[in-house]
Scaffold this active site. Sequence first.
Site, short mmCIF file in Angstrom:
data_model
loop_
_atom_site.label_atom_id
_atom_site.label_comp_id
_atom_site.label_asym_id
_atom_site.label_seq_id
_atom_site.Cartn_x
_atom_site.Cartn_y
_atom_site.Cartn_z
N ASP A 200 -2.22 35.04 -24.02
CA ASP A 200 -2.75 33.71 -23.64
C ASP A 200 -4.24 33.90 -23.40
O ASP A 200 -4.79 35.00 -23.62
CB ASP A 200 -2.03 33.17 -22.39
N GLY A 226 -6.79 36.48 -25.18
CA GLY A 226 -7.53 36.23 -26.41
C GLY A 226 -7.47 34.77 -26.80
O GLY A 226 -7.12 33.91 -25.98
N ASP A 227 -7.80 34.52 -28.06
CA ASP A 227 -7.91 33.15 -28.57
C ASP A 227 -7.02 33.06 -29.82
O ASP A 227 -7.30 33.70 -30.83
CB ASP A 227 -9.38 32.88 -28.91
N PHE A 228 -5.95 32.26 -29.72
CA PHE A 228 -5.01 32.24 -30.85
C PHE A 228 -5.56 31.58 -32.11
O PHE A 228 -4.93 31.64 -33.15
CB PHE A 228 -3.63 31.72 -30.45
N HIS A 246 2.47 21.23 -29.73
CA HIS A 246 2.31 19.81 -29.37
C HIS A 246 0.96 19.52 -28.72
O HIS A 246 0.58 18.36 -28.58
CB HIS A 246 3.49 19.30 -28.52
N1 SAH Z 1 4.04 28.49 -23.14
C1 SAH Z 1 3.74 28.16 -21.76
C2 SAH Z 1 2.38 27.44 -21.58
C3 SAH Z 1 2.24 26.18 -22.37
S1 SAH Z 1 0.72 25.34 -22.00
C4 SAH Z 1 4.84 27.28 -21.21
O1 SAH Z 1 5.54 26.64 -21.97
O2 SAH Z 1 4.98 27.19 -19.99
C5 SAH Z 1 -0.30 25.85 -23.34
C6 SAH Z 1 -0.86 27.25 -23.18
O3 SAH Z 1 -1.76 27.47 -24.28
C7 SAH Z 1 -1.68 27.43 -21.92
O4 SAH Z 1 -1.16 28.50 -21.16
C8 SAH Z 1 -3.09 27.72 -22.43
O5 SAH Z 1 -3.81 28.64 -21.64
C9 SAH Z 1 -2.80 28.28 -23.80
N2 SAH Z 1 -3.96 28.20 -24.70
C10 SAH Z 1 -4.76 27.13 -24.92
N3 SAH Z 1 -5.73 27.44 -25.80
C11 SAH Z 1 -5.55 28.74 -26.14
C12 SAH Z 1 -6.22 29.63 -27.02
N4 SAH Z 1 -7.30 29.22 -27.73
N5 SAH Z 1 -5.76 30.88 -27.16
C13 SAH Z 1 -4.67 31.30 -26.45
N6 SAH Z 1 -3.98 30.50 -25.60
C14 SAH Z 1 -4.41 29.23 -25.45
#
Ligand code: SAH
Length: 336
Positions: A200, A226-228, A246
């Site tokens: 995350d 990191g950054d996905f 979503h």
């Molecule tokens: N999967 C978890 C969190 C969902 S919220 C659950 O269901 O409880 C969406 C998640 O995406 C958040 O934790 C946010 O930090 C992460 N996120 C948003 N942009 C991101 C990015 N560029 N790279 C990695 N993670 C990211």
Amino acid sequence: MDEKAAASELMQMVNGYQVSQAICVAATLGVADHLANGPRTSDDLAAATSSHPQSFYRLLRALASVGVLHEGDARQFSLTSLGAGLRSDAEHSVGAWARMVGRAYYRDAWSELLHSVRTGENAFAHVHGTGVWQYRIEHPEESLIFDRAMSSFVPAVAAAVLAAYDFSRFEILMDVGGGQGALLAAILARNPSQRGILFDQPQVVEGAGPVLQAASVAERCQVIGGDFFRAVPEGADAHVLKWILHDWDDERSIAILKSCRRAIRPGGRLVVLDAVLAPPNEGARAKFADLNMLAVPGGQERTEDEFAGLFAASGFRLTNIVDAGPRISLIEGKPI
Ligand code: SAH
């Protein structure tokens, strides 16, 4: 339904935001936890929550009028089965979510839903001048409240997900955008020989240690920030993405899935956990979640065909959909 009854029902819907905000304020003040051991008077609770006694009473009596609390004699209040859902120790607790939804910055985005509907643009960015994720980076308190809200869903969701899908066949499971690791911890705890990767944003995974330790899985789980959109770590044979796609439009969702496609082991599985939109006139929760996605993060909920399209555009084939509850289906894909 006659016209008068219809108008009355409609009026209740129109004023629904008032009920919502009243519940959120009670959640923020921890009213349900203060009532966990039995009835208390409004004045006693007002003191315990540092509230203005008469205004606090007005909040409680309104909540009692809609069944969230019960008002007895002499301003004594107790929890109903509805209100018990706000207790922080409830299995299906709604309290942390209510604390998040009631935040002004969040409501402000919904106030500009009209803007999104007219233009297709994200209301949050229109109001705040930046996207919700960047906003939360700049407002760590909001980030914390949001992360807690997301984590609070995990016990109930994890039970449903584990009952619906067999994760035991995977050697290394990665939760992409896995927050503070609560879901991954639950899956790893169930499958003792499995290893995990929690991925995350760096400032989010910083808080993962205690969650993984509490489930006694920390030594089997790598934590990577990191950054996905750039890349996700390599090595896993299953990539779980829960409530990730979503948040994003199709273009951004495909970019995330392409990062997964580059990193996933051959023969691995993509497991997307998201709502699947129901046919017309059904499935209000996901359809309102969809409006929430439009207003706040700027994403959308999707139909089965729309998921199949995203998968195909990023090198996966949709192989299976398993329903695990109101806003959770497991949408499985294979790399092609
Ligand atoms: N999967 C978890 C969190 C969902 S919220 C659950 O269901 O409880 C969406 C998640 O995406 C958040 O934790 C946010 O930090 C992460 N996120 C948003 N942009 C991101 C990015 N560029 N790279 C990695 N993670 C990211």
